[in-house]
Design an enzyme around this catalytic site. Structure first.
Site, PDB file in Angstrom:
ATOM      1  N   LYS A 102       3.306  -5.124   6.683  1.00 37.59           N
ATOM      2  CA  LYS A 102       2.816  -5.990   5.773  1.00 37.59           C
ATOM      3  C   LYS A 102       0.735  -6.616   5.996  1.00 37.59           C
ATOM      4  CE  LYS A 102       3.215 -10.329   2.770  1.00 37.59           C
ATOM      5  NZ  LYS A 102       3.782 -11.304   1.923  1.00 37.59           N
TER       6      LYS A 102
ATOM      7  N   LYS B 236       3.243  -2.809   2.799  1.00 35.36           N
ATOM      8  CA  LYS B 236       2.832  -3.421   2.079  1.00 35.36           C
ATOM      9  C   LYS B 236       1.575  -3.712   2.137  1.00 35.36           C
ATOM     10  CE  LYS B 236       3.137  -7.867  -0.355  1.00 35.36           C
ATOM     11  NZ  LYS B 236       3.876  -8.826  -0.222  1.00 35.36           N
TER      12      LYS B 236
END
Ligand code: PBG
Length: 328
Positions: free
Chosen positions: A198, A251
């Protein structure tokens, strides 16, 4: 010309193109993020995410029935906590009667087969809008104390009936801690979808509007990854798999297709990608101005994410994508 190979032959008609297509989207690919707020009868449009809503639990249940009927099989739950429940430790996050815990139970009750995934991080519950507990004097985020808090949060989601917990906090050692806690507390069938790679991204802006969770000071760069890095994503992901992650995630998605592919090549567990709020907002805004064909942009984006290697895609466009795939 006499050519041995004519590549255009397999592009000659829509039927041939369909026969040789390498990547085909289906409703089974999608996870729909859902924003839940307190109250009754509430349906609020998110200002920076046109066409996307925060709903109270009663309205959320209606929506879940609709999307299940459309063929969407997984939801990823986020809640907007009331300001008066926020503190530094995120205590409300493991309240068995909290909005998240009530929502998990109610959704599993209404549509038992729906796969319920839950965001695990402190930001909606933190007075500071950070994913972890803040050392107030130093202005830093405490890793191990945060993992302890998030373990309680994870167990409360499991107790409420979550199928997968989805830790988005990026603290070190969390996946192993959650796996152990789930095993020790008789939740051995609860999965972990880890936000493994992330990145600290500006594309989360609209999401923070949706949950009123923007960091009150500083940024998230001491826990979320530097977007300049690639190998670090493999390191993070392999560690999460080793610690027991059942599904790993990259992400955001569109600016990180290279990372999705590398992660896909490096692991043998399913890979998901999160097509995040800012990516949604970009397409929406351009389409509203008449600069992009919205439906085409949606399908091209999601197909590219799948082609890059995502087995699952969390996307705010899941409903639109299913509608478009059904030719409506
Ligand atoms: C919170 C969380 C965020 C997102 C998912 N979980 C925001 C953040 O890290 O600041 C972003 C999702 C999106 O932008 O769609 N830990």
């Amino acid at each position: 010309m006499i050519l041995q190979r004519r590549n255009r032959i397999t592009r000659k008609s829509a039927a041939i193109r369909a026969l040789v297509a390498e990547t085909v989207l289906t409703p089974d690919d999608f996870i729909l993020p859902i924003f839940i707020t307190e109250g009754n009868g509430v349906v609020e449009e998110i200002s920076s995410m046109h066409g996307y809503y925060r709903r109270s639990l009663d309205k959320t249940l209606e929506e879940v029935a609709v999307i299940w009927a459309m063929g969407i099989k997984a939801v990823l739950l986020f809640v907007k906590a009331n300001d008066d429940t926020k503190d530094n430790a995120g205590r409300e996050s493991w309240n068995p009667e909290g909005l998240m815990q009530r929502a998990i139970k109610a959704i599993k009750n209404k549509v038992p087969e729906m796969v319920v995934m839950t965001d695990v991080a402190l930001d909606p519950y933190s007075v500071y809008g950070h994913d972890g507990i803040v050392d107030v004097e130093k202005g830093t985020i405490l890793n191990d104390a945060t993992v302890e808090a998030l373990t309680k949060m994870s167990l409360s989601h499991a107790a409420a009936g979550a199928d997968f917990i989805a830790p988005s906090d990026m603290m070190d050692g969390r996946i192993g801690a959650f796996r152990n806690a789930l095993e020790e507390n008789n939740f051995s069938d609860v999965g972990i979808m880890s936000y493994s790679a992330k990145y600290a991204s500006c594309f989360y802006g609209p999401f923070r509007d949706a949950l009123d969770s923007a960091p009150g000071f500083g940024d998230k760069k001491t826990y979320q990854m530097n977007y300049a890095n690639r190998i670090e994503a493999i390191n993070e992901t392999l560690q999460d798999v080793e610690q027991g992650a059942d599904i790993v995630m990259v992400k955001p998605a569109m600016a990180y297709l290279d990372i999705i592919r590398e992660v896909k090549n490096a692991v043998t567990v399913p890979v998901s990608a999160y097509h995040v709020s800012g990516e949604y907002a970009m397409i929406k805004a351009a389409a509203e101005k008449g600069w992009l064909d919205e439906d085409k942009a949606i399908i091209e984006s999601l197909t590219s994410i799948k082609r890059a290697g995502a087995d699952l895609i969390a996307t705010y466009f899941a409903k639109d994508a299913v509608r478009i795939l059904n030719g409506k």
